[in-house]
Design an enzyme around this catalytic site. Structure first.
Site, PDB file in Angstrom:
ATOM      1  N   ASP A  11      78.360  66.682  46.975  1.00 54.35           N
ATOM      2  CA  ASP A  11      78.187  67.968  47.645  1.00 54.35           C
ATOM      3  C   ASP A  11      79.100  67.971  48.869  1.00 54.35           C
ATOM      4  O   ASP A  11      79.929  67.061  49.035  1.00 54.35           O
ATOM      5  CB  ASP A  11      76.707  68.230  47.974  1.00 54.35           C
ATOM      6  CG  ASP A  11      76.152  67.265  49.031  1.00 54.35           C
ATOM      7  OD1 ASP A  11      76.889  66.358  49.474  1.00 54.35           O
ATOM      8  OD2 ASP A  11      74.970  67.411  49.395  1.00 54.35           O
ATOM      9  N   CYS A  68      76.287  62.176  48.305  1.00 51.28           N
ATOM     10  CA  CYS A  68      75.791  63.281  49.123  1.00 51.28           C
ATOM     11  C   CYS A  68      75.584  62.741  50.532  1.00 51.28           C
ATOM     12  O   CYS A  68      76.214  61.741  50.896  1.00 51.28           O
ATOM     13  CB  CYS A  68      74.543  63.924  48.521  1.00 51.28           C
ATOM     14  SG  CYS A  68      73.096  62.865  48.358  1.00 51.28           S
ATOM     15  N   THR A  70      72.872  61.350  51.893  1.00 46.87           N
ATOM     16  CA  THR A  70      72.130  60.086  51.830  1.00 46.87           C
ATOM     17  C   THR A  70      72.283  59.334  50.514  1.00 46.87           C
ATOM     18  O   THR A  70      71.946  58.149  50.446  1.00 46.87           O
ATOM     19  CB  THR A  70      70.623  60.360  52.001  1.00 46.87           C
ATOM     20  OG1 THR A  70      70.211  61.229  50.927  1.00 46.87           O
ATOM     21  CG2 THR A  70      70.320  61.006  53.345  1.00 46.87           C
ATOM     22  N   HIS A 101      70.855  44.200  35.631  1.00 42.43           N
ATOM     23  CA  HIS A 101      69.467  44.220  35.152  1.00 42.43           C
ATOM     24  C   HIS A 101      69.006  45.579  34.638  1.00 42.43           C
ATOM     25  O   HIS A 101      68.229  45.646  33.688  1.00 42.43           O
ATOM     26  CB  HIS A 101      68.518  43.786  36.275  1.00 42.43           C
ATOM     27  CG  HIS A 101      68.551  42.305  36.547  1.00 42.43           C
ATOM     28  ND1 HIS A 101      67.546  41.642  37.213  1.00 42.43           N
ATOM     29  CD2 HIS A 101      69.482  41.362  36.254  1.00 42.43           C
ATOM     30  CE1 HIS A 101      67.836  40.351  37.307  1.00 42.43           C
ATOM     31  NE2 HIS A 101      69.021  40.156  36.748  1.00 42.43           N
ATOM     32  N   HIS A 136      66.496  41.812  29.603  1.00 45.16           N
ATOM     33  CA  HIS A 136      66.397  43.099  30.294  1.00 45.16           C
ATOM     34  C   HIS A 136      66.338  44.273  29.323  1.00 45.16           C
ATOM     35  O   HIS A 136      65.983  45.379  29.702  1.00 45.16           O
ATOM     36  CB  HIS A 136      67.576  43.274  31.248  1.00 45.16           C
ATOM     37  CG  HIS A 136      67.679  42.158  32.237  1.00 45.16           C
ATOM     38  ND1 HIS A 136      66.784  41.989  33.269  1.00 45.16           N
ATOM     39  CD2 HIS A 136      68.539  41.103  32.304  1.00 45.16           C
ATOM     40  CE1 HIS A 136      67.094  40.900  33.952  1.00 45.16           C
ATOM     41  NE2 HIS A 136      68.154  40.343  33.389  1.00 45.16           N
TER      42      HIS A 136
END
Ligand code: RB5
Length: 150
Positions: A11, A68, A70, A101, A136
């Site tokens: 963004d 973005c 955060t 993983h 995994h």
């Protein structure tokens, strides 16, 4: 990993960092498809998470990176897509482990959280680290089962 092409999106709050990471990856010979945003005008991060995830789902590339403010909003939006395993990382250990993983296929980080040097390291490690599979695999399959059931 032999990935030569990845998808990136951001963004407005992640635009500047995205452009720096694209430049870095291009210098490594990695092609980056940028789904936007392309200007500093305020916009909504889910639009770009959707655009990127559609391309991953279509097989246009194996891996994507979303930026973005955060990294959190992008990771929430991306994780609502079938087959997308997005990880918001601001340390290199997590970026490596989420490939090994979780077989994460989308990396998210925040321009307001990490600097350009760390962001480039996160991108490199995410792209260069292989999924381990093995023990995994059943757990990653459980993630797909959650999608199918909900
Ligand atoms: C935009 O101000 C900001 O909310 C967005 O970039 C992101 O950080 C949301 O998670």
């Amino acid at each position: 990993m032999v990935t030569k092409k990845i998808i990136m999106g951001s963004d407005h709050a992640g635009l500047s960092l995205k452009l720096k990471v694209i430049e870095h990856l291009n210098e490594r010979g990695i092609e980056v498809v940028d789904v936007g945003t392309y200007t500093a005008d305020s916009c909504s991060y889910p639009d770009y998470a959707i655009a990127l995830c559609k391309k991953i789902q279509a097989g246009e590339a194996e891996l994507g990176i979303l930026v973005c403010g955060t990294g959190i909003g992008m990771s929430i939006a991306a994780n609502k897509h079938n087959g997308i395993r997005a990880a918001c990382c601001s340390d290199t250990f997590s970026a490596r482990m989420t490939r090994m993983h979780n077989n994460a296929n989308v990396l998210c980080f925040g321009e307001r959280v990490v600097g350009a040097g760390l962001a480039c390291d996160l991108a490199d490690i995410f792209i260069d680290t292989e999924y381990l599979g093995g023990r995994h695999e059943a757990r990653v399959q459980m993630l797909a089962d959650i999608e199918a059931a909900n």
